[in-house]
Design a protein around this motif. Sequence first.
Motif, mmCIF file in Angstrom:
data_model
loop_
_atom_site.group_PDB
_atom_site.id
_atom_site.type_symbol
_atom_site.label_atom_id
_atom_site.label_comp_id
_atom_site.label_asym_id
_atom_site.label_seq_id
_atom_site.Cartn_x
_atom_site.Cartn_y
_atom_site.Cartn_z
ATOM 1 N N LEU A 215 0.686 -1.205 0.058
ATOM 2 C CA LEU A 215 0.045 -0.036 0.029
ATOM 3 C C LEU A 215 0.863 1.130 0.091
ATOM 4 O O LEU A 215 0.448 2.176 -0.700
ATOM 5 C CB LEU A 215 -0.950 -0.048 1.240
ATOM 6 C CG LEU A 215 -1.871 -1.056 1.260
ATOM 7 C CD1 LEU A 215 -2.892 -1.032 2.643
ATOM 8 C CD2 LEU A 215 -3.112 -0.972 0.083
ATOM 9 N N TYR A 218 2.572 1.690 -3.521
ATOM 10 C CA TYR A 218 1.857 2.279 -4.597
ATOM 11 C C TYR A 218 1.148 3.383 -4.226
ATOM 12 O O TYR A 218 -0.021 3.488 -4.878
ATOM 13 C CB TYR A 218 0.833 0.906 -5.196
ATOM 14 C CG TYR A 218 1.884 -0.067 -5.879
ATOM 15 C CD1 TYR A 218 2.297 0.233 -7.110
ATOM 16 C CD2 TYR A 218 2.058 -1.237 -5.133
ATOM 17 C CE1 TYR A 218 3.069 -0.651 -7.574
ATOM 18 C CE2 TYR A 218 2.930 -2.192 -5.736
ATOM 19 C CZ TYR A 218 3.334 -1.946 -7.011
ATOM 20 O OH TYR A 218 4.116 -2.914 -7.433
ATOM 21 N N ARG A 219 1.438 4.323 -2.963
ATOM 22 C CA ARG A 219 0.468 5.376 -2.679
ATOM 23 C C ARG A 219 0.434 6.290 -3.828
ATOM 24 O O ARG A 219 -0.627 6.954 -4.031
ATOM 25 C CB ARG A 219 1.291 5.835 -1.478
ATOM 26 C CG ARG A 219 0.356 6.740 -0.765
ATOM 27 C CD ARG A 219 0.849 7.497 0.620
ATOM 28 N NE ARG A 219 1.994 6.975 0.835
ATOM 29 C CZ ARG A 219 2.022 6.539 2.438
ATOM 30 N NH1 ARG A 219 1.263 6.969 3.031
ATOM 31 N NH2 ARG A 219 3.198 6.141 2.735
ATOM 32 N N ALA A 222 -1.862 5.272 -6.489
ATOM 33 C CA ALA A 222 -3.165 5.235 -5.735
ATOM 34 C C ALA A 222 -3.694 6.818 -5.759
ATOM 35 O O ALA A 222 -4.684 6.926 -6.178
ATOM 36 C CB ALA A 222 -3.321 5.079 -4.205
ATOM 37 N N TYR A 252 -7.694 5.934 2.402
ATOM 38 C CA TYR A 252 -6.555 5.039 1.876
ATOM 39 C C TYR A 252 -5.437 4.891 3.026
ATOM 40 O O TYR A 252 -4.902 4.282 3.284
ATOM 41 C CB TYR A 252 -5.869 5.652 0.687
ATOM 42 C CG TYR A 252 -4.664 4.830 0.003
ATOM 43 C CD1 TYR A 252 -5.098 3.924 -0.914
ATOM 44 C CD2 TYR A 252 -3.568 5.092 0.232
ATOM 45 C CE1 TYR A 252 -4.217 2.951 -1.552
ATOM 46 C CE2 TYR A 252 -2.432 4.359 -0.265
ATOM 47 C CZ TYR A 252 -3.011 3.142 -1.021
ATOM 48 O OH TYR A 252 -1.785 2.492 -1.730
#
Length: 277
Positions: A215, A218-219, A222, A252
Motif C-alpha cells: 500500500l 503504490y501510494r 493510488a 487510503y
Amino acid sequence: MAKKNVNEMSFLDHLEDLRWHLIRATIAILIAGAVAFIFSNFIFDTIIFGPKRMSFPTYKWLCNMSQLIGIDTTFCLDEFPFRIQNRTMAGQFSAHIWTSIYAGLVIAFPYVIYQFWKFLSPGLHETERRYSKGFIVISTLLFFLGVLFGYYIVTPLSINFLGTYSVSSEISNEIDISSYISLVRSSALASGIIFELPIIIYFLTKIGLVTPEILKKYRKFALVIVLILSAIITPPDIASQVIVAIPILVLYQVSIYISRIVVKNQKKKEKRDVTSS
C-alpha cells in the motif's frame, strides 16, 4: 437439522449456506424497498429532487461562502435552468420501482452486511468473531457516511455544473428522469462503496493479497487513480475534484494503518502458535 461444523462442510454445503444468506439479504432489501415504494412522495420530492432545488443546504452554504470571498457563482441562482421530464410510457413507473429497490438496499445495508459476516464468521477464529458487532457497526457507518458524502457533496456539485452548462442559448436542457435519477443514485452508492475501502483492505490483508508495504509502495499510483476517479464522478473543475479526493486519500491512509495492525496481529498469533507447540 443441526448445522454442520465449517470443517465438515463440502464445497456444495458452502454454496448452499451462501445461497440462504443471499436469499435472506434479498428478502430484507425487497421488504425495505416495499416500504420505500409506499413512501414515494418523500423519496422523490424530498430526497431525489432535493438537490435540484437551490434551497438545498449545500447550495446555500456554497453560495454564502462565495459571497463571503466575493465570487459570482451559479450556486446563488434562483433556480436551475433545466426541467426534468419523462419521455417513455413506463418511465415513471420504472423509475418508481428501481428507485425503491436501491433505496431498499441502502436501508437494509446493516442486515445485508450482517448476513455477509454470518457467512464468513464460521471460518474465523473465536477471538476474531468477537469483533463481529464492531465490524457491522463500522461497515454500516462507513457506508452511510459515503452515501451522505455522495448525496450532499458529489450530487449537488455535479447537478450544479451539468445543469447550468450550455454550449448555445438555442439549446434548452430537458433532462430525462432516468438520466437525473441515475446521476443521484450513482453518486450516492459509488461514494458509499468507496468509503468501504478500509473494510476491503482489512479482508485483503487477512487473506494475504495486500500488505502495508504494498500500500505504501503504490501510494503515488493510488493518488493518480483517486484523482482520475474524482474526475469521473465529479464535474471537471479542480475544486470539486479536490473536495472528493481528500476523504478518499484519508481513507487510503487509514487503510494502511489497518493493514499494518492486521499483519502485526497475525505475526503475534504465529509466534504464540510456535511457542505453544
